[in-house]
Write an enzyme that holds these catalytic residues in place. Structure first.
Site, PDB file in Angstrom:
ATOM      1  CE1 TYR A   1      58.641  53.747  17.563  1.00 24.23           C
ATOM      2  CE2 TYR A   1      60.284  52.490  16.348  1.00 24.23           C
ATOM      3  CZ  TYR A   1      59.349  52.584  17.363  1.00 24.23           C
ATOM      4  OH  TYR A   1      59.134  51.511  18.186  1.00 24.23           O
TER       5      TYR A   1
ATOM      6  CE  LYS B   1      44.079  49.324  20.942  1.00 21.14           C
ATOM      7  NZ  LYS B   1      43.557  48.086  21.515  1.00 21.14           N
TER       8      LYS B   1
ATOM      9  CG  ASP C   1      44.545  44.820  21.605  1.00 19.51           C
ATOM     10  OD1 ASP C   1      44.382  44.894  20.371  1.00 19.51           O
ATOM     11  OD2 ASP C   1      43.673  45.169  22.417  1.00 19.51           O
TER      12      ASP C   1
ATOM     13  CG  ASP D   1      60.619  48.387  17.327  1.00 21.81           C
ATOM     14  OD1 ASP D   1      61.347  47.386  17.261  1.00 21.81           O
ATOM     15  OD2 ASP D   1      60.965  49.443  17.879  1.00 21.81           O
TER      16      ASP D   1
ATOM     17  CG  ASP E   1      62.359  42.759  19.097  1.00 28.49           C
ATOM     18  OD1 ASP E   1      62.811  42.606  17.942  1.00 28.49           O
ATOM     19  OD2 ASP E   1      62.926  43.448  19.957  1.00 28.49           O
TER      20      ASP E   1
END
Ligand code: NAD
Length: 363
Positions: free
Chosen positions: A143, A194, A227, A251, A255
């Protein structure tokens, strides 16, 4: 002895002012009944600040934030500002605040209260008693990395570019927050990355492993690919205690974990930075323009954010716990705002919810 703390309140846009108004009822109760005094002052952030100053966060308001002990924010944004210039959009005010205060660790608890178990998207037997905490890196990664651009190519196509970077110290400081917090909870950290694909994730895993070995070997640590973590959060979320991860993954996972608890309107967050900077407390939801001004928004995420401020910035764990217990007690009385309404419960307004919490605190 009475201790005084300075709280900067940034209500923002949409439902922000409504939910902050209810939180003031709790602040008034604290000032009237406890041994701490919270001195509040207000400032503008987001769309309301653009309207007045053509900037989503002025340097003056930022300086006022810096000289306070903590900041409580409502939410920013809404369709009214969809077409303002990109660098002065409402969210840019929030990003400026996070970056300027170096708020590198975002803590998002996701707790399933017994009274709300039916609101979860998952079966009660999977989420009963769930209490996890996501620690998201907030000031680096994808970001904030540069170059960031949309370039025109010779063949008439366009190319979008984002850059993800992490340094060792950026990873260490957020991992440290996760380990320290885990020590006060169930002593387990899952670091999520990852590392099978991304260089930043390889460094992330290596750095967290090293820090654990050198300073936190008493805390249980495991590593999980993002994942798999997304899948495990819906398969068996109670296996987690603290999850630490980078800005982008955090992020998304936070959620997802919000939905395990049933409503965005219930979830608080705290963002922490350097020792001499105030922390920021805010609900995880947005400005909900679809319900703004209707007195139906759920103020509990903001009230619970205030409880986090008491715990982490105002050294008042007992008061924080009292507020959290009052929230549970009101829900146990089957009082609900519309977002968490279920059969057999009584639907109440935003302001009735704020007053019901104060009545419990007084009771
Ligand atoms: P949102 O969180 O505002 O709303 C999503 C849905 O949840 C809506 O149906 C809304 O009515 C409902 N909802 C959210 N909070 C609620 C509450 N307290 N009580 C009851 N219902 C609630 O997300 P969105 O619709 O994607 O975004 C709306 C605006 O908020 C956009 O401008 C977005 O950029 C902004 N936003 C701001 C923040 C922030 O300030 N931190 C975070 C996310 C989105």
């Amino acid at each position: 002895m009475t201790k005084t703390y300075k709280l900067k309140v940034l209500a923002g846009d949409g439902i922000g002012p409504e939910i902050i108004k209810e939180t003031y009822k709790i602040i008034d109760w604290i000032n009237a009944t406890s041994d701490i005094i919270i001195e509040t002052s207000e400032g503008l952030i987001g769309g309301c600040s653009i309207d007045k100053h053509n900037s989503p966060l002025t340097d003056e308001t930022l300086d006022e934030c810096k000289s306070s002990d903590a900041i409580l924010m409502g939410a920013v944004g809404g369709p009214k500002w969809d077409n303002v210039a990109y660098d002065i959009r409402p969210e840019a005010g929030l990003l400026k605040l996070r970056k300027s205060l170096d708020l590198y660790a975002n803590l998002r608890p996701a707790k399933v209260l017994d009274a709300l178990i039916e609101s979860s998207a998952l079966k009660p037997e999977i989420v009963k008693g769930l209490d996890i905490l996501i620690v998201r890196e907030l000031t680096s990664g994808l970001y904030f990395g540069t170059p960031r651009a949309i370039e025109d190519l010779d063949n008439g196509e366009q190319k979008g570019i984002d850059t993800c970077t992490y340094t060792t110290s950026e990873i260490q400081r957020v991992a440290r927050v996760a380990f320290e917090t885990a020590r006060k909870r169930s002593n387990k950290v899952t670091s999520c990355d990852k590392a099978n694909v991304l260089a930043t994730s390889k460094l992330w895993r290596q750095t967290v492993t090293e820090l654990h070995k050198n300073e936190y070997s008493d805390v249980e640590l495991d590593h999980m690919y993002v994942d798999n973590c997304a899948m495990q959060l819906v398969r068996n979320p109670r296996q987690f205690d603290v999850i630490v991860t980078d800005n982008l993954f955090g992020d998304i996972l936070s959620d997802e974990s919000a939905m395990l608890t049933g409503s965005l309107g219930m979830l608080p967050s705290a963002s922490m930075g350097g020792e001499d900077m105030p922390y920021l407390y805010e609900p995880i939801h947005g400005s909900a323009p679809d319900i703004a001004g209707k007195n139906i928004a759920n103020p509990l995420a903001t009230i619970l954010s205030m409880a986090l401020a008491l715990r982490y910035s105002f050294d008042s764990k007992a008061l924080a716990q009292k507020i959290e217990e009052a929230v549970s007690a009101v829900l146990a009385d089957n009082l609900r705002t519309s977002d968490i309404m279920s059969e057999g419960c009584k639907e109440i307004t935003t302001s009735e919810m704020g007053s019901a919490i104060v009545a419990k605190l007084n009771g």
